[in-house]
Write a protein that holds these residues in place. Structure first.
Motif, short mmCIF file in Angstrom:
data_model
loop_
_atom_site.label_atom_id
_atom_site.label_comp_id
_atom_site.label_asym_id
_atom_site.label_seq_id
_atom_site.Cartn_x
_atom_site.Cartn_y
_atom_site.Cartn_z
N ARG A 163 0.84 -1.20 0.00
CA ARG A 163 0.00 0.00 0.00
C ARG A 163 0.88 1.26 0.00
O ARG A 163 0.58 2.24 -0.70
N ARG A 227 -5.73 2.60 5.24
CA ARG A 227 -6.16 2.05 3.94
C ARG A 227 -7.19 0.92 4.11
O ARG A 227 -8.13 0.80 3.31
N SER A 242 -6.13 -8.08 -2.41
CA SER A 242 -4.83 -7.44 -2.14
C SER A 242 -4.15 -8.11 -0.94
O SER A 242 -2.92 -8.23 -0.91
#
Ligand code: NAX
Length: 329
Positions: A163, A227, A242
């Motif tokens: 990230r 995030r 992810s």
């Protein structure tokens, strides 16, 4: 081909399970010349086991030449038998109004017996804990697993690193491939510290390319820390593809020798590097020797500002450890 590697995945019927299993089976993770036997583990609830069977059916239907077998388990004891990698993904999610301390305590009940069951793993067992709170769950599992060195357990902070890379690339107008050496320190929580002071863009210090120190210390760090929440707000579900991708990256990083001058982030058994307290799993910059071992990269220069951030996230880990003290040996 060499003998198949056995890999267990808990939470195999869940979101991350559905993204990770196919990439473990396809040859992408362990190479096209290594066959894989997948051992799927989820709760002993009929609907969950049925869903897990469905995932196993789809794995078979892919016809991967590197997939030598799939077994389904409703317990970690049979599920972890003979495995070289155990990916502990399944965990109880935080419910509405649940305090973090309660979440930590509930998950302790899962990771203690799983730690004990991991004694049935292969001699070269390595464990990656993804289920949250992953650093402390990792501590519980490792502490209850007799005979396996603490250095064989990891908690996942590779997603946080990825990230951070994407944020830096976006800001600098370069691609992810141009970014390197982003170390995440501390806990996989909103207290984590993604270090930009030692990170590089096309080999140059990030701070020479992105000269806006206020952005780096403020919005950049906050974007990485928050995030997970942003993904939930946008998607209505937590990060899955992810997270699975980061777990695959973590395994590949550990299985292969790290290129000269590079490193990756993983929460490891603290050896006191960077003034981290011992007795916790905390994220550090690491390199792999490609033979099953890793070491923490020494000598990164950190400002007093960064050191204070790292201390705060490690202090949080100490407070999490205090909550589960009775589960540790
Ligand atoms: P899901 O709720 O989709 O799936 C979890 C699965 O785990 C379910 O099938 C459930 O039945 C199973 N499970 C629960 N307890 C179990 C046990 N004792 N033994 C075996 N299986 C068990 O969640 P998913 O989105 O897949 O996320 C899994 C975990 O990853 C969560 O704890 C989540 O917080 C954590 N994450 C960690 C990340 C990290 O970077 N470390 C990022 C992504 C994710 O938030």
């Amino acid at each position: 081909m060499s003998s198949p590697i056995r890999v267990a995945v808990t939470g195999a019927a869940g979101q991350i399970g559905y993204s990770i299993l196919f990439r473990l089976a396809s040859g992408e993770t362990f190479g096209k010349n290594r066959q894989v036997i997948l051992q799927l583990v989820d709760l002993p609830i009929p609907e969950v086991q049925k869903a897990q069977e469905g995932v196993a059916m789809e794995l078979l239907d892919c016809g991967f030449k590197t997939l030598a077998g799939v077994t389904c388990h409703d317990n970690p004891v049979s599920g972890f038998d003979g495995v070289s990698w155990a990916l502990l993904v399944g965990a109880t999610p935080r419910g509405p109004g649940m305090a973090r301390a309660d979440l930590i305590a509930v998950n302790g009940g899962i990771f203690k017996p799983q730690g004990q069951a991991l004694e049935r793993g292969a001699k070269d067992l390595r464990v990656l804990v993804v289920g949250n709170p992953c650093n402390t769950n990792c501590l519980i599992a490792a502490s209850n697993c007799n005979g396996v060195p603490k250095e064989r357990f990891f908690a996942m902070t590779r997603l946080d690193e990825n990230r951070a890379v994407a944020q830096l690339a976006g800001k600098a107008g370069v691609t992810n491939a141009d970014i390197s050496n982003v170390a995440v320190f501390g806990n996989h929580s909103e207290s984590m510290y993604p270090d930009f002071e030692n990170a590089k863009i096309k080999g140059k210090p990030v701070t020479e390319v992105i000269t806006d120190l206020e952005w780096l210390r403020g919005p950049f760090v906050a974007a990485v820390q928050n995030r997970g929440k942003a993904i939930i707000a946008a998607r209505g579900k937590s990060s899955a593809a992810s997270a699975a991708s980061a777990a695959i990256d973590h395994i590949i990083d550990l299985e292969n020798k790290t290129a000269e001058g590079q490193f990756f982030s993983a929460a490891v058994w603290s050896d006191g590097s960077y003034d981290a307290p011992k007795g916790i799993y905390t994220s550090m910059p690491c390199v792999s020797d490609g033979k099953g071992g890793y070491s923490v990269v020494q000598g990164l220069h950190l400002s007093d500002w960064a050191k204070a951030k790292i201390k705060a996230t490690n202090d949080e880990l100490l407070s999490e450890r205090a909550v589960v003290a009775d589960l540790l040996k």
